[in-house]
Design an enzyme around this catalytic site. Sequence first.
Site, PDB file in Angstrom:
ATOM      1  CD  GLU A 118      -1.910  -2.322   1.413  1.00  0.00           C
ATOM      2  OE1 GLU A 118      -0.745  -2.674   1.715  1.00  0.00           O
ATOM      3  OE2 GLU A 118      -2.865  -3.111   1.382  1.00  0.00           O
ATOM      4  CG  HIS A 138     -11.241  -5.516   8.192  1.00  0.00           C
ATOM      5  ND1 HIS A 138      -9.900  -5.321   8.386  1.00  0.00           N
ATOM      6  CD2 HIS A 138     -11.348  -6.434   7.197  1.00  0.00           C
ATOM      7  CE1 HIS A 138      -9.226  -6.085   7.543  1.00  0.00           C
ATOM      8  NE2 HIS A 138     -10.072  -6.766   6.813  1.00  0.00           N
TER       9      HIS A 138
END
Lengths: 346, 314
Positions: free
Chosen positions: A63, A132
Amino acid sequence: MDNLKEINYGQAIYEGCYQEMENNDSVFVYGLGVDDQKGHYGTSKDLHKIFGEKRNFDMPLSEDAMTGVGIGAALAGLRPIYVHQRMDFLLLCMNQLVNMAAKLRYMSSGEHSVPFVVRAAIGRSWGQGAQHSQAFHSYFMHVPGIKVVAPTTPHDAKGCLIASIRDNNPVVFVEHRMLYSNTGYVPNNLYEVEFGKGRVLIEGTDITLVGASYTVTDCIRAAEALKKIGISAEVIDPVSLSPIDYDLIRKSANKTKKVLVVDNGWLTCGFSSEIIADLGINCSNLKLDRMGYLESPCPTTRVLEDGFYPDPEGVAIKANIMCNGEKNWKPEKISREEINSFKGPF
Amino acid sequence: MKEFDIKKAYHLFYLIRRSEEKIIELYDTDKIKSPVHLSIGQEAIAVGVSLALDDNDIVFSNYRGHAHYLAREGNLNQMWAELYGKIDGSSRGKAGSMHLSDWSVNFMTTSAIVTSAIPEAVGYAFAQKYKNDKGIVICYHGDGAVDEGVYWESLNFASLHNLPILFVCENNKYAIYTHQSKRMLNDSISERANAFGVKASKVDGLTTKDFYNAAYKSLDEIKNGNGPMLIECLTTRWRDHVGPGEDRHIKFRSDDELDNAIKNDDLLRLESMLSEKEVKKINDEVDNKINEAIKYSEKSSFPDTSEITEEVYG
């Protein structure tokens, strides 16, 4: 109505992306799983089959570097769209977004520009737990040089995405998993929703409810419940969080004299703090309050998760207290089909 | 292979050396109110690599970037005015020494966060391939950069997509004062890069010509579609990590290490290959240019405070 059709939020993002890719060869999409069978809730599904693999591709689990790759490609004149299935992973991109993307134009006094869209979905619901489910829009609102949008309707999702792609600045495009099934009328053509312009979704005179991303839907449902007891709530969807349409919110506040900000995030140093600070400075004689996540990480088990998030009943109760001090009223249970029907496993 | 141009090499080398020395001379006046990371001792790499480049190649540098900027023949007046924080600087005083850029010579961004512009360089190379443009991206970095995870993420993506990029690792062995051996077990950066599919070699000749040859060969390979390459260039930083001073008193390296490097100064070697007349002509020209640039910077105005919030968004 010929030029409108009813589609959902995910389909609207797909359509905006598809049409702008067709319109401009320099637009490409990348991110984990964007070219898999699911295509990120259908928003990027099969784009590689239409536009070729170089314009919709999967990536290594990197990322940090892949944010820089997008910024570098943007410096070279391309218009990358970097897709994240969970906003939580943006923390791995923070150095690149804050130290590089937000500053390259400034440090070069306008010589460089970074037309880079970072799409990130808030993963709330169905046991996503502490890592999440998080919403970081306020982190990015804090940084000069980055724009932040958080559309809630299909119309705005498509128009904001097109505007974000065409914008010459880095844009964090905030999505929310519980919005993908929202349906609405969307124009067939290419159009932009302007940065820095909010919307009054419901007009009212007694109290102003301001949401952010998914909590806008909580505000709408709360307004419907309040209507039944004779309270007229005005619901504002800011759409664009940076820049933000303060004029619209002030105007509504001056009319209703009561503002409840319902954030889709924690309160401290957050979206709600900003709105309330602005109203405190620029308006007078207002009753102000706010709601948001409880001050804890998001718990996984449903019973705690339900208590952690603001909900429409809670918004209605607080609004009613602000309007007439009535503490004992409770609305009927408000159904949220998108949450009830969601079963994962992802 | 185009021949190594000794005159040009000496010219650029001397320009960098004298510019850095001028910074040292002027630093105490506090006209440059900002950190500087001098390139003295490492010039041969920038000069050798730059001589091998084509005009359409693109350079990504870092905070120790004066040599890269000057070897690429970035605008000298604008660089000096930028150091002075003046309105005629390349970024109107918003960049300073650590973030120099000059779009007119494809000299892209420099970052003060170690390694942070490396994925940008890879992204730029991705765009070159995407657009089918010819220019190759040059990414200068130090040995410290390879300690960061994002470095290897970047190399991985560059090799995965067979991108046209040349990594130039200026290995001066120290991250500030910390030797490579304290930071990594396998200190062969080129060996590690090879494992990532980036074809890498070590250049330990230390001369401008050695770096020129290595860069030229690598660029040729990249032009032929043979993917990303890396040259690990061994070098020595003569001055302190930051600022105009020396760093012998800190005793993090032996005096011999530094003295040997100074004894092997490639500027003197290049000078010896030219006639006295040629050297004098170049020196006079460069000295004059630098003096003009300083005068230009002295005369230039400071930006108005209304500029603070300009160019945040485009």
